[in-house]
Design an enzyme around this catalytic site. Sequence first.
Site, mmCIF file in Angstrom:
data_model
loop_
_atom_site.group_PDB
_atom_site.id
_atom_site.type_symbol
_atom_site.label_atom_id
_atom_site.label_comp_id
_atom_site.label_asym_id
_atom_site.label_seq_id
_atom_site.Cartn_x
_atom_site.Cartn_y
_atom_site.Cartn_z
ATOM 1 N N THR A 170 -17.603 -48.390 24.719
ATOM 2 C CA THR A 170 -18.250 -48.594 25.706
ATOM 3 C C THR A 170 -18.715 -47.350 26.074
ATOM 4 O O THR A 170 -18.083 -46.193 25.934
ATOM 5 C CB THR A 170 -17.377 -49.294 26.904
ATOM 6 N N CYS A 219 -16.516 -45.721 36.515
ATOM 7 C CA CYS A 219 -16.064 -46.801 35.891
ATOM 8 C C CYS A 219 -14.898 -46.642 35.044
ATOM 9 O O CYS A 219 -14.566 -45.372 34.807
ATOM 10 C CB CYS A 219 -17.255 -47.554 35.220
ATOM 11 N N HIS A 231 -14.445 -52.777 30.971
ATOM 12 C CA HIS A 231 -15.416 -51.686 31.567
ATOM 13 C C HIS A 231 -15.534 -52.044 32.898
ATOM 14 O O HIS A 231 -16.519 -52.838 33.209
ATOM 15 C CB HIS A 231 -16.740 -51.626 30.905
#
Length: 163
Positions: A25, A31, A48
């Site tokens: 990711t 995040c 994520h």
Amino acid sequence: MNINSMIKVGMGDLKACKSPEVLTTLGLGSCVGVALYDPVTKVSGLLHCMLPDSKQFKNASNVAKYADTGLVELVNQMEKLGANKTRLVAKIAGGAQMFSTNTNNENLKVGQRNVMAVKMKLSEMRIKLLAEDTGLNFGRTVEFYSETGKYKIKAVGKPEKLI
């Protein structure tokens, strides 16, 4: 490494896979990228998550967007691939404070709140957190290797890190 075995996980997304596939990711700022791993079956998962708690939103239909619902869904998907929940271990990255704020407003500290929410949910689910690379003020891109359980963290201007 075969690039075809690289599985992209978007923002507010999650994926589960088996060895030898690799999950990745991009752009983890505030995040948190949560990598879960069953060392026996080598089933892996990557979440994520963007926000700590789905209960604060009326339309929380995207379960992967939130730490609380995303982790539950990721475990479900991993179990379908043969993972055993009692063996799962976790590694996390991200949760940065991307913008400097001179405020004590906790709501603006999204990265910190995301990390705390992930740790709380992992603890509640009895999933042991093995390693983390969280906080500070820079974004991260991660790769999780289902063959080995290694979590590679890349950040602009920083040395690559394996946890």
